[in-house]
Design an enzyme around this catalytic site. Sequence first.
Site, PDB file in Angstrom:
ATOM      1  N   ASP A 117      75.862  71.176  -9.372  1.00 18.89           N
ATOM      2  CA  ASP A 117      77.085  71.587 -10.255  1.00 18.89           C
ATOM      3  C   ASP A 117      77.953  70.865 -11.715  1.00 18.89           C
ATOM      4  O   ASP A 117      77.615  69.595 -11.221  1.00 18.89           O
ATOM      5  CB  ASP A 117      78.166  71.333  -8.563  1.00 18.89           C
ATOM      6  CG  ASP A 117      77.678  72.558  -7.677  1.00 18.89           C
ATOM      7  OD1 ASP A 117      76.792  73.531  -8.151  1.00 18.89           O
ATOM      8  OD2 ASP A 117      77.590  71.657  -6.104  1.00 18.89           O
ATOM      9  N   ASP A 131      77.461  79.956  -9.104  1.00 20.19           N
ATOM     10  CA  ASP A 131      78.073  80.139  -7.610  1.00 20.19           C
ATOM     11  C   ASP A 131      79.051  81.754  -8.543  1.00 20.19           C
ATOM     12  O   ASP A 131      79.365  82.306  -7.467  1.00 20.19           O
ATOM     13  CB  ASP A 131      79.031  79.383  -7.383  1.00 20.19           C
ATOM     14  CG  ASP A 131      77.942  77.922  -6.978  1.00 20.19           C
ATOM     15  OD1 ASP A 131      77.365  78.247  -6.486  1.00 20.19           O
ATOM     16  OD2 ASP A 131      78.649  76.619  -7.054  1.00 20.19           O
TER      17      ASP A 131
END
Length: 155
Positions: A117, A131
């Site tokens: 991330d 995402d």
Amino acid sequence: MSRSAGLSLAVVLGLIVFAVDQLIKRLVEGTMVLNESRPVVDGVLHLTYIENSGGAFGLLSGSQLLLMLGSAVALGVVAWMLLVQPPSRAMATGGGLVLGGAAGNLLDRISSGGVTDYLDLRVWPIFNLADVAIVCGVALLVINALFSQEPREKR
């Protein structure tokens, strides 16, 4: 939209999302050290490199098998939705976004046990392009289901 056109749109969009997601993740991993943060727009958007062993927002941390199974089920459900009937443009677009994002995060989980991330808004848990694609794709699928002009019996 014909079934083949809808499937083509979903597959091409999914492949683009998958490729761009993986490219950005490899760039972040290759140019930053874990937990490093760089401001893009100071105080608003930062690139912050973390490895997330959980799902969205770090939930289910350490439950890799469950998360991989969930991703595989999501891929299967979306593929089934696209194959059952000729998809609308919104369904094909939403499906492609979900397919590409879920495949990108699933590959990360399989290859390294976690997801890279990097998008840090400072007011929200750190996330990635996959995402974003999944959330936007699911939103499109829900909107399509709620506001489709087809009678419910045909859906």
